[in-house]
Every structure is written in C-alpha cells, then in structure tokens.
Design an enzyme around this catalytic site. Sequence first.
Site, PDB file in Angstrom:
ATOM      1  N   HIS A  51       0.843  -1.195   0.000  1.00 10.61           N
ATOM      2  CA  HIS A  51       0.000   0.000   0.000  1.00 10.61           C
ATOM      3  C   HIS A  51       0.881   1.249   0.000  1.00 10.61           C
ATOM      4  O   HIS A  51       0.689   2.171  -0.810  1.00 10.61           O
ATOM      5  CB  HIS A  51      -0.907  -0.034   1.242  1.00 10.61           C
ATOM      6  CG  HIS A  51      -1.628   1.237   1.529  1.00 10.61           C
ATOM      7  ND1 HIS A  51      -2.991   1.346   1.452  1.00 10.61           N
ATOM      8  CD2 HIS A  51      -1.185   2.470   1.905  1.00 10.61           C
ATOM      9  CE1 HIS A  51      -3.360   2.573   1.756  1.00 10.61           C
ATOM     10  NE2 HIS A  51      -2.273   3.271   2.051  1.00 10.61           N
ATOM     11  N   GLU A  52       1.830   1.276   0.931  1.00  9.51           N
ATOM     12  CA  GLU A  52       2.735   2.431   1.008  1.00  9.51           C
ATOM     13  C   GLU A  52       3.636   2.513  -0.221  1.00  9.51           C
ATOM     14  O   GLU A  52       3.983   3.614  -0.662  1.00  9.51           O
ATOM     15  CB  GLU A  52       3.585   2.337   2.285  1.00  9.51           C
ATOM     16  CG  GLU A  52       2.774   2.386   3.568  1.00  9.51           C
ATOM     17  CD  GLU A  52       1.983   3.673   3.726  1.00  9.51           C
ATOM     18  OE1 GLU A  52       2.445   4.715   3.207  1.00  9.51           O
ATOM     19  OE2 GLU A  52       0.912   3.649   4.359  1.00  9.51           O
ATOM     20  N   HIS A  54       1.895   4.467  -2.911  1.00 11.04           N
ATOM     21  CA  HIS A  54       2.070   5.916  -2.753  1.00 11.04           C
ATOM     22  C   HIS A  54       3.437   6.351  -3.265  1.00 11.04           C
ATOM     23  O   HIS A  54       3.566   7.351  -3.985  1.00 11.04           O
ATOM     24  CB  HIS A  54       1.945   6.307  -1.271  1.00 11.04           C
ATOM     25  CG  HIS A  54       0.569   6.156  -0.707  1.00 11.04           C
ATOM     26  ND1 HIS A  54      -0.560   6.605  -1.333  1.00 11.04           N
ATOM     27  CD2 HIS A  54       0.144   5.609   0.467  1.00 11.04           C
ATOM     28  CE1 HIS A  54      -1.621   6.356  -0.589  1.00 11.04           C
ATOM     29  NE2 HIS A  54      -1.225   5.735   0.502  1.00 11.04           N
ATOM     30  N   ASP A  85     -27.690 -23.336 -22.325  1.00 10.25           N
ATOM     31  CA  ASP A  85     -27.115 -22.837 -23.584  1.00 10.25           C
ATOM     32  C   ASP A  85     -27.795 -21.549 -24.037  1.00 10.25           C
ATOM     33  O   ASP A  85     -28.047 -21.329 -25.229  1.00 10.25           O
ATOM     34  CB  ASP A  85     -27.225 -23.899 -24.687  1.00 10.25           C
ATOM     35  CG  ASP A  85     -26.456 -25.160 -24.354  1.00 10.25           C
ATOM     36  OD1 ASP A  85     -25.417 -25.057 -23.666  1.00 10.25           O
ATOM     37  OD2 ASP A  85     -26.900 -26.250 -24.757  1.00 10.25           O
TER      38      ASP A  85
END
Length: 409
Positions: free
Chosen positions: A22-23, A26, A205
């Site tokens: 996550h970091e 950034h 189908d």
Amino acid sequence: MLLYIFGVVLFALGICVSIALHEAGHMMTAKWFGMKVRRYFVGFGPTLFSFRRGQTEYGLKAVPLGGFCDIAGMTALDEVTPEESPKAMWRYPVWKRTVVLAAGSITHFIIGFIVLYMLAVSMGLPNIDGKAQIESLSCVKNATTEQQLREYQCESGDPTPAAEAGMQPGDVITAVGGAAVTDWSDVRREIRDSSGPTPIDVRRDGDTVRLTVDVMRAKRPEITQQAAEQGDEPRIVSVGMIGISVKSQFEYGALDGVPATAVFTGDMFVNTWNALLRFPERIPKVVEAIFGGERDPDTPVSVVGASRIGGEAAERGLWELFLLMLAALNFFVGIFNLLPLLPLDGGHIAVTWYEKARDAIRRLMGKAAAGPVDYTKLSAVTMVFVIIGGAVVLLTVTADIVNPIRLPE
C-alpha cells in the site's frame, strides 16, 4: 497445531505485505510524477537497517507491521527545505495528488484481484452468490439420522426425479412452480415446500427450458440451534427434494479466468460495501460477545481474528477460504481507506478537491484563490475519528481473543 500456527503467521504476513505494498503504491506514483519521497520503510519501531538510493532512504523497522512513505509537502503546512520545495506534493495538480493518495487503495484492489485470479485458475472461485447451477444429479431417499446422511448412497431402483425430468449438469434453475428464483436458497425453499409434478425453468445454452419435475417428499432430521444447545434430539420432518446438487465453486483456465475474476471482484466490492454500511449496527453484537454472549459470525473481526480464522483454514486444508479471506480483507481496507475522513487517504483527497472547488467558485466571483485548508482546524474532528476507530479496534481485538469466531465443524 503446527499447521494452525503456520496458517496464522502466513495470514498475518500476508496482511503485513499488503500494507507495505500500500505504502509502496504511494511511493511509486509520487516518484513517477516527480515528487520528493524522503523515506520508505517497511515496519515500525527501531530501524534494523537502511540505505539511500537517489533522494529516498529505504529501510526495515523492527516491528514488521505495515510501513510508511514520507512524501515531502503532503500539505502546504508541512515543513520542507528549500531544496524540497519545488518537488513538494502540494505544488502538483489536484489530479496528480489524487492519484498518489488513491494509489494505496488501488494497490489493495490489485492485490485482491491477483489473489482471486490465482484462486480461479487453481482451486476455483466459490459460489458466493449461491448461483443455482446444477453440478450433479442423484437419487432421493429417506435419511432420518446424521449417520444416514453421511453414508447416503444411491442404489439401483432409487428414484431420480431431476434426471427423469431431463435436467442436466450445467443447467441454471431460474423458476420453481412459477416463482422466480435467483439463488440456491430460493430454489431450496421453493422445492422444500413443493410436492408432485412441479414446473421448473432452467437456463441451458442461453435458452430457457421448462421441465416438469415430480418433487418427492423425503424424511430428514432437523434441529434448531436453540434445541441443539439444550441437548434435544433432532425432529424428523418431510421435505420436498428432486435429487440435485449445485456447484460450490467454478474453475477457470488462464484466459477465461480474467473476466471471471473481474466479475467476481465486482460482486465482492458490492458485498464489501454493504458490509461496511452495516458495520456500526454490528458493534453492539461484538460488545455482547465480549461479555459472554454468542459470537455472531457476521460481526466485524480484527487482524487478530482474521489471522486466527486463516490459521484454522490452513489447519483444515481450506486454502481456498484462506485466499478468499485475504482478498476480502484487501478489498475492505482499500474501500475503507477511501472514506472521506481524516486521517484516511480519502480524507486528504476530499480536502484536496474541496480546495479546488472552493477556488473555482471564488474565481467565478472575481476573487483570488484562498489559501490552503488549515489542517489544525480539522484536528478536533480527526481526533474524534481516531478515538472512535481506536475503540472499535480495541473491541474487536478483545472479542477475537476472548470469544473468537470459529469455522463450523
């Protein structure tokens, strides 16, 4: 026990890696736009080691729980050196700052998608929506005890209502007795209350085929949770059955796994958002569980609780559940982090766009742009949110220690 501990550690490690990435999201987007990234560290606490490459110091802390990315000038109130000032984040266009701020959540979404794709092409995606797609056909016979249910086997001459009516594996049931059904719980409820020749529509189908199935009544043991807790014996009930089982998971190849994962991801986003909306109303149940009440499986869990469930899943060999939980947790963190509340990234995004909208209105009124938002004036609101969030974390961690959610036997 060792496998359980391994599962707990592995799940906790997966969470830590997700937060570290996550970091990193950034950091990479900030560098891409030319912003000054001072530091990127994995973990917290004392520094174990670090090194500098270019303008950024990289390192590892002693407590490997997440990490942090220090971008110069995240707001105009942050102190920057004269050297950093041209590359301060607040100087960049709003859309670039938004991308950098949202990159952490986007990273969680990418991680969740990758985990689900791995699941799709290996063990298959679970049928979380209860799609009533037939996997196999079988017979219908009485089974009045749990042992008979476990030893349930079809013999020559046993009636097979679904097969005799022309149902086929792959059919998706769309209506029973004229009542539209959307999932397996609807199908089971309608069939349970039916008897004799019953029209059942299936999609096959791409076409809708109407079949007439002779619903049989079979004896089954049934017991409520309250009766089980009191030690009562199951009562024997008569239920409608046609002899089908639905798919519990869907397997895909490398190519068709991509769109299937995309659709599944969309479903999980909806489920995650709905769970987030229900979050406040479920907190009282967590408090009840702490003081001895029964722990509702639908109550929020902390990282501790999620890791314990991950350990149980690993111990039982339920790796599909392990991966599904890891993906779900990434989606939850990603969505939660975008809420327009400080100190979350979504709060910073909201302030950034507020400044842009405010200055646009001022220009239309012939006024000069106002200064940056004073974050110190928002500190009281931020502190209230931090205290509430901290209290919720404390409650869920406590509940997960004294009365944890466990996988059903």
